[in-house]
Structure formats: C-alpha cells, structure tokens
Design an enzyme around this catalytic site. Structure first.
Site, short mmCIF file in Angstrom:
data_model
loop_
_atom_site.label_atom_id
_atom_site.label_comp_id
_atom_site.label_asym_id
_atom_site.label_seq_id
_atom_site.Cartn_x
_atom_site.Cartn_y
_atom_site.Cartn_z
N HIS A 120 8.68 12.68 7.22
CA HIS A 120 7.60 12.72 8.20
C HIS A 120 6.65 13.85 7.81
O HIS A 120 7.06 14.84 7.19
CB HIS A 120 8.20 12.99 9.58
N ASP A 136 15.72 17.67 9.05
CA ASP A 136 14.88 17.18 10.14
C ASP A 136 15.68 16.15 10.92
O ASP A 136 15.88 15.02 10.47
CB ASP A 136 13.60 16.57 9.57
N GLN A 178 15.04 12.13 14.44
CA GLN A 178 15.60 10.80 14.67
C GLN A 178 17.13 10.84 14.64
O GLN A 178 17.79 10.19 15.44
CB GLN A 178 15.09 9.82 13.61
N LYS A 233 12.10 12.77 21.95
CA LYS A 233 12.73 11.59 21.36
C LYS A 233 14.17 11.42 21.86
O LYS A 233 14.77 10.36 21.68
CB LYS A 233 12.70 11.66 19.84
N CYS A 291 3.02 8.68 10.33
CA CYS A 291 3.10 10.07 9.86
C CYS A 291 3.99 10.18 8.62
O CYS A 291 4.77 11.12 8.49
CB CYS A 291 3.59 11.00 10.96
#
Length: 412
Positions: free
Chosen positions: A129, A206, A209, A232, A370
């Site tokens: 991302h 990261d 998700q 999220k 993104c």
C-alpha cells in the site's frame, strides 16, 4: 458470549444484526457492503462505548486527579491492554497509540531516517500500500536510502527466493504487508522476519489488513514493528497502533515533541519519557482509542479461525458463480488468500463497473487501491475490488455476482 470467551461456530447473521448501517437500503436495494478493506462498518458495541465516554466521563487523560480524568484514563489504558492482548504483545508498554496505520509507519520512518546513511537499503514488496511505500521514498530522497523491491509472482504471491537474494549487509529494514489489500495474499511474515533478522535488518509489518483477516501474533511473527489501523478493525477512524519490541522502541527517537512525551523540560536540557509515552505527544485520540478497545472486546467473542473460514467460503462462492466468464479477470489467486476479489471486466472501466453495481445496492471499490506499483505489475490502470468481512453473507455474495453479470450486460 457475554464473558468474552470464543464460540465454536460463527453466525454471520447474528453478527450482521449488530451493525445498524447494514439494515439500510441503497438505491432501493438492500445494502451489500463489500468495501471493508477500505473501511469496515461499526457495531453497536463500538458506537455505544464511544458515546458513553463522551456523555458520561470524558476528560483529558493522565494529567488530572479528578474523577472524570481518572475514569477516562482507566478506559484509555484498558484499551491499550486490550490491543496488547490482541497482538499477543509482551506488555501494554509495547503499544503506541497513533492516529492511524499511516502515521505509525511514518513514525518509524522518521525515527530511522535520523540514522540512515547513503546506500542503506530498505526492502519492500511490489504489493505494498502507498502508506508503506511513500515514507520510505522520503528517506530515499532526503537521506540517500536505496529501495529494493521483492517481485510478485503471477498468482499474487511473493517471490521468496528473490526476497532472500535481496538481503545483504546494507539492508537496514524490511517493510512488508501481512495481507495485500488488493490481492488478498497473506505473506509468510514469520519466515520473512527470520531471514531479515539473519541479515541484521529490522522488520516492520503492515498489518492493516492482516490484523483483521489473519492472525496477528507478534511474538510468533518475531517482527520489530507491527502496525494497524482502527477503522478497518470495526473501530473508529483517527486511531491506529504501533507495536514495537522494547529494544526497537527504546532505540527509536521521538517522532513529535510536546506534552506527555517528556520526563523533564529545562532551559538547557530535556529528557524523554519511556515508551510508549515517548511517542505520544499532546492529547491522544482518547475516544477513538476507547472505541478500538471496544471493537477488540467485541471481536473476541468470536472464534478467529471460524471467521476466516466463513470469509473464505464467501470468496469461494463468488468464484464458483463467476467461473468461466471470459470477460472477467481476477487479480490475485494465491493459495489461502484472504477474502478479497480484485478484478477487471473487458470493455468496461472499473469506475463504471462500481457505479453500475451500486445501482443494485452493492458497494465495491474501484481504482488503484493505493497500490500503483502493483497495478503496473499486473498491467492494469484500474481494477474493481470486492472485499468481504465477517458480517457478509451468502446472499451478499450472490447479490454481488448477480450485479456484476448485469453490469457486464450493460457494457456489452
């Protein structure tokens, strides 16, 4: 269950009933929300927790001795404890509040930048991302860091042999996603971390998700940093999390200066507070943090493995409904991927597809998501994306497939 213990089975209809917005209609059709990878909806438990703080006990944290300040501080720090338990962090002191996953990555980048030397290498993947690309480009521009890119294979998985070959004595950091927001690929981050540490590099994951759709056990992963965002994970916007090992956080210089992040301030000297407060200058996202804590508490009532099984069953159902359509291209088919279906339609722009399926009440994403380097890797200028969450049902999956087929007829 009321005591917070996991249940053996997952009922998506019972979970869905706890999200007020999912009872509304769009364009005269029941809402089918398939944009959770961008931002998930909020259950009543989260909404209620935030309202309760604002209506019943709001005050600034850590600085007051009165009842409201004590009550709010307790709720705020209890949320930090919930995050630590959710990530299986050794201590709540390993948890830094930020305003989102993007700020958490920028916090680490800004700190590392103070010691980056020209030629130092940062390893990224092609599926990142922009939030996990742009901060490292800033170190490239400002300090002469060199970005190295792990290729993505045709099925959407990482080329692990190429990754291992990229690591060397100049590698300072490996920054990769736990789960791709476009492909749904879940990366072998424990192995990625092991190889990076063997080369003497730190690792940032990261998890924006992965924290939602995978298993974010930071001790099992072994990473130095893990970041995710609240919105999220069924929590509010405006709050995120940086996990760091004690060693990594102590070595990192402060990100911003102000109140709360200091130990002493004099005319000719200053000393910093210990982590995590060293990185939390000013008034933090108090209500948002409480909301995220409530989201985690709410989520803990379900069995994570059962949720993942449910979400992947929805993806499998969509694939079976759309199998064999020669005008449809799915992007990302790695094994055991998360429930994200990114696709293109011959003869139609992704933006147009998204607008047409919206007429049937189906909300999907369209664009570069993104992740421009990844789009270029797969030779597309735009794609549409349906992302599934625990509150989606087989009826949602069918509504999406039906709407997509009708949309294709519109452009044929």
């Amino acid at each position: 269950m009321a005591d917070g213990s996991p249940v053996n089975l997952f009922d998506p209809y019972a979970a869905r009933a706890q999200f007020p917005i999912l009872s509304r209609s769009v364009n005269g059709k029941p809402l089918v929300y398939l944009d959770s990878a961008a931002s998930a909806q909020k259950p009543r438990a989260v909404i209620g927790a935030m309202v309760a703080v604002m209506e019943g006990s709001y005050a600034n944290v850590h600085r007051g001795l009165h009842t409201l300040a004590n009550e709010t501080t307790e709720a705020f720090e209890s949320a930090r404890e919930s995050v630590a338990a959710f990530l299986n962090a050794p201590s709540a002191e390993n948890i830094v509040w930020t305003k989102g996953g993007t700020e958490a990555i920028n916090l680490v980048a800004a700190g590392l930048g103070q010691s980056i030397q020209p030629g130092d290498e940062i390893v990224l993947s092609e599926m990142e991302h922009h939030a996990n690309i742009v901060p490292w480009h800033m170190l490239r521009e400002r300090y002469g860091a060199v970005l190295r890119w792990v290729p993505v294979l045709d099925d959407g998985s990482l080329d692990m042999a190429a990754y291992a070959a990229l690591l060397g004595p100049k590698t300072r950091l490996v920054a990769v996603t736990h789960m791709s927001n476009v492909l749904g690929t879940i990366n072998p981050i424990a192995e990625i971390t092991r190889l990076a540490h063997a080369a003497g590099a730190r690792v940032l994951i990261d998890g924006c998700q992965g924290a939602v759709h995978a298993t974010p056990d930071v001790q099992a992963i072994g990473c130095d940093f893990y970041v995710f965002t609240g919105h999220k994970l069924f929590g509010p916007t405006g709050v995120g999390v940086l996990y760091g090992t004690t060693e990594a956080l102590e070595a990192l210089p402060p990100y911003q200066g102000g109140g709360e992040m200091i130990e002493t301030v004099e005319r000719d000297r200053i000393t910093w507070a210990k982590p995590p407060h060293k990185f939390e200058a000013g008034t933090p996202p108090i209500v948002q943090a409480v909301g995220l804590g409530a989201a985690i508490t709410w989520l803990n009532q379900f069995d994570n493995a059962a949720i993942q099984t449910h979400e992947r069953a929805l993806l499998s159902h969509v694939r079976s409904r759309l199998n064999g359509l020669n005008w449809l291209r799915e992007i990302g088919t790695a094994e055991d991927k998360g429930a994200i279906f990114a696709f293109t339609v011959d003869g139609a722009h992704a933006h147009d597809i998204a607008q047409v399926v919206d007429r049937y009440g189906v909300a999907v994403r369209a664009g570069l998501h993104c992740a421009e380097p990844l789009s270029k890797r797969f030779g597309v200028t735009s794609s549409a994306r349906a992302s599934f969450a625990l509150y989606n049902t087989l009826e949602d999956a069918d509504a999406f497939a039906d709407a997509l087929i009708k949309a294709r007829e519109f452009f044929a």
